[in-house]
Write a protein that holds these residues in place. Structure first.
Motif, short mmCIF file in Angstrom:
data_model
loop_
_atom_site.label_atom_id
_atom_site.label_comp_id
_atom_site.label_asym_id
_atom_site.label_seq_id
_atom_site.Cartn_x
_atom_site.Cartn_y
_atom_site.Cartn_z
N ASN A 1 40.46 58.01 43.33
CA ASN A 1 39.57 58.54 44.36
C ASN A 1 38.09 58.45 44.01
O ASN A 1 37.24 58.72 44.87
CB ASN A 1 39.94 59.99 44.68
N ASN A 2 37.75 58.09 42.77
CA ASN A 2 36.34 57.96 42.40
C ASN A 2 36.26 57.39 40.99
O ASN A 2 35.98 58.11 40.04
CB ASN A 2 35.63 59.32 42.47
N VAL A 3 36.48 56.10 40.86
CA VAL A 3 36.64 55.52 39.53
C VAL A 3 36.09 54.11 39.46
O VAL A 3 36.06 53.39 40.46
CB VAL A 3 38.14 55.54 39.12
N MET A 4 35.63 53.72 38.29
CA MET A 4 35.20 52.35 37.98
C MET A 4 35.83 51.95 36.66
O MET A 4 35.86 52.73 35.72
CB MET A 4 33.67 52.28 37.86
N PHE A 5 36.35 50.72 36.60
CA PHE A 5 36.96 50.29 35.35
C PHE A 5 36.69 48.82 35.07
O PHE A 5 36.32 48.05 35.96
CB PHE A 5 38.47 50.57 35.34
N ASP A 6 36.87 48.47 33.80
CA ASP A 6 36.68 47.09 33.32
C ASP A 6 37.80 46.23 33.89
O ASP A 6 38.96 46.34 33.46
CB ASP A 6 36.70 47.10 31.79
N TYR A 7 37.48 45.38 34.83
CA TYR A 7 38.52 44.62 35.52
C TYR A 7 39.21 43.59 34.61
O TYR A 7 40.45 43.52 34.60
CB TYR A 7 37.92 43.93 36.75
N PRO A 8 38.47 42.81 33.80
CA PRO A 8 39.17 41.86 32.90
C PRO A 8 40.11 42.56 31.93
O PRO A 8 41.16 42.02 31.59
CB PRO A 8 38.02 41.16 32.17
N LEU A 9 39.76 43.78 31.49
CA LEU A 9 40.63 44.50 30.57
C LEU A 9 41.95 44.86 31.23
O LEU A 9 43.03 44.64 30.67
CB LEU A 9 39.93 45.78 30.09
N ILE A 10 41.89 45.39 32.44
CA ILE A 10 43.11 45.73 33.18
C ILE A 10 43.94 44.48 33.45
O ILE A 10 45.17 44.49 33.34
CB ILE A 10 42.76 46.45 34.49
N ARG A 11 43.27 43.39 33.80
CA ARG A 11 43.98 42.14 34.04
C ARG A 11 44.70 41.66 32.79
O ARG A 11 45.81 41.13 32.86
CB ARG A 11 42.99 41.07 34.53
N SER A 12 44.08 41.85 31.63
CA SER A 12 44.68 41.38 30.39
C SER A 12 45.97 42.14 30.08
O SER A 12 46.86 41.62 29.39
CB SER A 12 43.69 41.54 29.22
N TRP A 13 46.09 43.36 30.59
CA TRP A 13 47.29 44.15 30.40
C TRP A 13 48.30 43.95 31.53
O TRP A 13 49.41 44.49 31.47
CB TRP A 13 46.94 45.64 30.30
N ASN A 14 47.89 43.23 32.56
CA ASN A 14 48.78 42.93 33.69
C ASN A 14 49.32 44.21 34.34
O ASN A 14 50.50 44.28 34.73
CB ASN A 14 49.93 42.03 33.25
#
Length: 324
Positions: A178-191
């Motif tokens: 509901n109110n968040v920002m995250f490192d997109y390549p990092l999440i992608r690397s974990w699938n």
């Protein structure tokens, strides 16, 4: 049929000499035309700090097969404040809709907002500032409820719709969509993806971020990144409030059933039972204090939801036309 439409814009707010981050903000919507219009309007006024330049893309996923938000979204295609992507996902359910978020090439950071929320004008820069100061993988911010006219006084005093707050810059062990920002390549690397087996239970965002934190993602609190959340009048009832408390506990347990080990499931069952006992002991407080009375009910219902979840009951709060 799924549809996608992209509206380009000129690069507003790009500073010479800096490398702008590529930020995408994903919003899942379902027949909340006023809400999505307000959010898109507010996002045209985001304050940009010269030391933190960025390219912004708003990614709107309409979970209504009829595409009811299409005309509303297209009304913002010429604002010049951001790129705009509109996608229809006819397969209902939060995990399917989130899988349809289309990220522009090279996306550095991804944000989630809800379609019944709107951020302050300094929201995105506050997220970036906290990320920069703490070298954060993920930044999470406060959500403040906005009540309808003449709300039931009991629920206001009980603070049932208020969310936990933390110290600015504090490292925390949770996040939600509901109110968040995250490192997109990092999440992608974990699938990592939102769990499709929890299609109508809710709580997929809890599991998503919990899995990321277990893998080492560092989450920090951005107190200035404030978002307002509309509380509809139809949620300010005892039935809705108590069902929601049960569902929250239930989804924690369902998450452990799907992705936890035996030790974690046993812990969740014992923890849930303990909360039920504690809540029952506190229950007389409901006669004298709305806040402590609601705390007692929260313990009882969340605990019961956890125990039943471990025993195999998955509460389908978001199932269309479901009789709960």
């Amino acid at each position: 049929m799924n549809q996608q439409k992209t509206f380009p814009h000129s690069s507003v707010g790009t500073e010479v000499g800096a490398a702008p981050l590529r930020i995408a903000v994903g919003v899942l919507t379902y027949r909340r035309l006023d809400g999505i219009a307000k959010l898109l309007d507010v996002m045209t006024r985001q304050i940009r700090h010269p030391d933190r330049p960025y390219h912004l893309t708003m990614v709107i996923v309409d979970n209504d097969a009829a595409g009811s938000a299409k005309d509303t979204v297209e009304g913002f295609d010429q604002t010049g404040a951001y790129n705009l992507i509109y996608v229809i996902e006819s397969n209902q359910g939060i995990p399917f809709a989130t899988a349809r978020w289309i990220q522009p090439p090279g996306t550095d950071l991804f944000c989630f907002l809800d379609d019944d929320e709107w951020p302050v004008d300094g929201w995105l820069d506050a997220m970036l500032e906290t990320r920069e100061k703490n070298r954060a993988d993920c930044v999470y911010g406060p959500v403040q409820p906005v009540y309808p006219e003449n709300p039931p006084e009991y629920f206001i005093k009980a603070r049932v719709f208020e969310r936990k707050k933390n110290k600015d810059g504090q490292r925390i062990g949770y996040a939600a969509s509901n109110n968040v920002m995250f490192d997109y390549p990092l999440i992608r690397s974990w699938n990592l993806r939102f769990e499709e087996k929890m299609r109508f239970t809710g709580g997929t965002d809890y599991l998503f971020f919990n899995q990321a934190i277990r893998r080492g993602m560092q989450v920090f609190w951005a107190d200035k990144a404030l978002v307002y959340d509309i509380v509809p009048a139809n949620r300010m009832t005892w039935k809705w409030v108590l069902q929601r408390q049960y569902r929250l506990g239930n989804t924690f347990a369902v998450s452990e059933v799907l992705h936890g080990n035996l030790k974690r499931r046993a812990y969740r069952a014992v923890y849930g039972a303990t909360r039920v006992i504690l809540g029952l002991a506190m229950l007389p407080a409901i006669l004298i204090s709305p806040y402590w009375g609601m705390r007692a009910l929260t313990h009882v219902l969340r605990g019961a939801g956890m125990v039943n979840g471990i025993l195999g009951h998955a509460y389908q709060e978001y199932k269309p036309n479901a009789a709960h």
